[in-house]
Design a protein around this motif. Sequence first.
Motif, PDB file in Angstrom:
ATOM      1  N   ARG A 110       0.834  -1.211   0.000  1.00  0.00           N
ATOM      2  CA  ARG A 110       0.000   0.000   0.000  1.00  0.00           C
ATOM      3  C   ARG A 110       0.864   1.254   0.000  1.00  0.00           C
ATOM      4  NH1 ARG A 110      -1.656   2.959   4.324  1.00  0.00           N
ATOM      5  NH2 ARG A 110      -1.229   1.280   5.817  1.00  0.00           N
ATOM      6  N   LEU A 111       1.909   1.277   0.809  1.00  0.00           N
ATOM      7  CA  LEU A 111       2.747   2.469   0.901  1.00  0.00           C
ATOM      8  C   LEU A 111       3.565   2.677  -0.378  1.00  0.00           C
ATOM      9  CD1 LEU A 111       3.955   2.214   4.611  1.00  0.00           C
ATOM     10  CD2 LEU A 111       2.076   3.578   3.666  1.00  0.00           C
ATOM     11  N   LEU A 112       4.026   1.589  -0.978  1.00  0.00           N
ATOM     12  CA  LEU A 112       4.789   1.730  -2.212  1.00  0.00           C
ATOM     13  C   LEU A 112       3.903   2.114  -3.393  1.00  0.00           C
ATOM     14  CD1 LEU A 112       7.342  -1.238  -1.993  1.00  0.00           C
ATOM     15  CD2 LEU A 112       7.778   1.209  -1.639  1.00  0.00           C
ATOM     16  N   ALA A 113       2.597   1.875  -3.266  1.00  0.00           N
ATOM     17  CA  ALA A 113       1.667   2.244  -4.335  1.00  0.00           C
ATOM     18  C   ALA A 113       1.335   3.732  -4.318  1.00  0.00           C
ATOM     19  CB  ALA A 113       0.378   1.427  -4.217  1.00  0.00           C
ATOM     20  N   ALA A 114       1.652   4.421  -3.230  1.00  0.00           N
ATOM     21  CA  ALA A 114       1.370   5.855  -3.139  1.00  0.00           C
ATOM     22  C   ALA A 114       2.310   6.629  -4.068  1.00  0.00           C
ATOM     23  CB  ALA A 114       1.553   6.325  -1.691  1.00  0.00           C
ATOM     24  N   PRO A 115       1.862   7.765  -4.607  1.00  0.00           N
ATOM     25  CA  PRO A 115       2.733   8.568  -5.483  1.00  0.00           C
ATOM     26  C   PRO A 115       4.064   8.875  -4.803  1.00  0.00           C
ATOM     27  CG  PRO A 115       0.491   9.404  -5.542  1.00  0.00           C
ATOM     28  CD  PRO A 115       0.521   8.380  -4.441  1.00  0.00           C
ATOM     29  N   ARG A 136      12.268   7.853   3.218  1.00  0.00           N
ATOM     30  CA  ARG A 136      12.756   7.134   2.048  1.00  0.00           C
ATOM     31  C   ARG A 136      12.380   5.661   2.217  1.00  0.00           C
ATOM     32  NH1 ARG A 136      16.343  10.870   3.434  1.00  0.00           N
ATOM     33  NH2 ARG A 136      17.264   9.503   5.008  1.00  0.00           N
ATOM     34  N   LEU A 137      11.644   5.139   1.267  1.00  0.00           N
ATOM     35  CA  LEU A 137      11.227   3.745   1.302  1.00  0.00           C
ATOM     36  C   LEU A 137      11.984   2.962   0.243  1.00  0.00           C
ATOM     37  CD1 LEU A 137       7.354   4.238   1.568  1.00  0.00           C
ATOM     38  CD2 LEU A 137       9.029   4.116   3.435  1.00  0.00           C
ATOM     39  N   ARG A 138      12.298   1.709   0.554  1.00  0.00           N
ATOM     40  CA  ARG A 138      12.992   0.852  -0.402  1.00  0.00           C
ATOM     41  C   ARG A 138      11.966   0.061  -1.210  1.00  0.00           C
ATOM     42  NH1 ARG A 138      18.455   1.804  -1.288  1.00  0.00           N
ATOM     43  NH2 ARG A 138      19.359   2.575   0.662  1.00  0.00           N
ATOM     44  N   GLY A 139      11.924   0.320  -2.510  1.00  0.00           N
ATOM     45  CA  GLY A 139      11.052  -0.423  -3.391  1.00  0.00           C
ATOM     46  C   GLY A 139      11.759  -1.637  -3.956  1.00  0.00           C
ATOM     47  N   PHE A 149       3.858  13.185  -1.068  1.00  0.00           N
ATOM     48  CA  PHE A 149       3.159  14.130  -0.199  1.00  0.00           C
ATOM     49  C   PHE A 149       4.123  15.018   0.575  1.00  0.00           C
ATOM     50  CE2 PHE A 149       3.941  10.698   2.859  1.00  0.00           C
ATOM     51  CZ  PHE A 149       4.359  11.412   3.967  1.00  0.00           C
ATOM     52  N   GLN A 150       5.374  14.602   0.706  1.00  0.00           N
ATOM     53  CA  GLN A 150       6.335  15.355   1.512  1.00  0.00           C
ATOM     54  C   GLN A 150       6.726  16.698   0.884  1.00  0.00           C
ATOM     55  OE1 GLN A 150       9.268  12.449   3.728  1.00  0.00           O
ATOM     56  NE2 GLN A 150       9.098  11.807   1.596  1.00  0.00           N
ATOM     57  N   ALA A 193      -1.494  13.344   5.698  1.00  0.00           N
ATOM     58  CA  ALA A 193      -0.930  13.916   4.475  1.00  0.00           C
ATOM     59  C   ALA A 193      -1.948  14.782   3.733  1.00  0.00           C
ATOM     60  CB  ALA A 193      -0.431  12.793   3.559  1.00  0.00           C
ATOM     61  N   GLU A 194      -3.225  14.488   3.903  1.00  0.00           N
ATOM     62  CA  GLU A 194      -4.265  15.244   3.207  1.00  0.00           C
ATOM     63  C   GLU A 194      -4.446  16.649   3.786  1.00  0.00           C
ATOM     64  OE1 GLU A 194      -7.783  12.900   3.406  1.00  0.00           O
ATOM     65  OE2 GLU A 194      -6.906  11.193   2.352  1.00  0.00           O
TER      66      GLU A 194
END
Length: 215
Positions: A110-115, A136-139, A149-150, A193-194
């Motif tokens: 779910r988190l990696l699917a976010a823009p 920073r997320l590792r894909g 969103f940041q 984030a919204e």
Amino acid sequence: MNPYAVLAAAAARWERVADGLDGPRRERLAEHLATVRRATDEQGRATAAQAAVHVLREGLPDEFGTEGEARWAADVLDDAYLGFHAEDLAVLLLDGHRMVGPVLGPVRERLLAAPALNADTVLRRGGDPYARELIRLRGAGGVLRLPRFQFSEGTLPWMAVLEVNRLLEADRDPWGAADWWLSANAWLGAAPAELLGGPMEHQLADLAGFLMEGE
């Protein structure tokens, strides 16, 4: 046995796999898992998966040999084992984090699917993708993804994001911080984030501070 189920079982037994495979075997396993990921045809994918299983059986015969498989085979369901999948082993070995299994795996997806932006894009636009306060997320393949969103405009980060990420210790737990930002919050009535750039933005740091104080 289905090779994907064996790889799933290896993900569920990661501590034993990590401790039991020597350097050369871990490198071979990583190469085969990378091939499983990028294979465009099922035959090539299956061949690479079987080669990865061979490495496991060779290095950890008590766990993945015939007798070892007999102990856990009853918990196999198609390609899965106790909610783990072959991709989870690739995440552990190739991507270097532990967002795997029946609980954390769906959160990872779910988190990696976010823009998101990649590190090169942030650098080209004059930003610093390695700033401590950014998530920073590792894909797949270990590629860095910075949730979109940041950033307010281009690669200019929201000041509220930098403050909240410090409170959430995003450098230590980026997945937990990303989940906080992107999940619906009952107190706020929306995902945090919204609310960036809106009248409720000032509440975000207070809420994050309360969360960390409660831990």
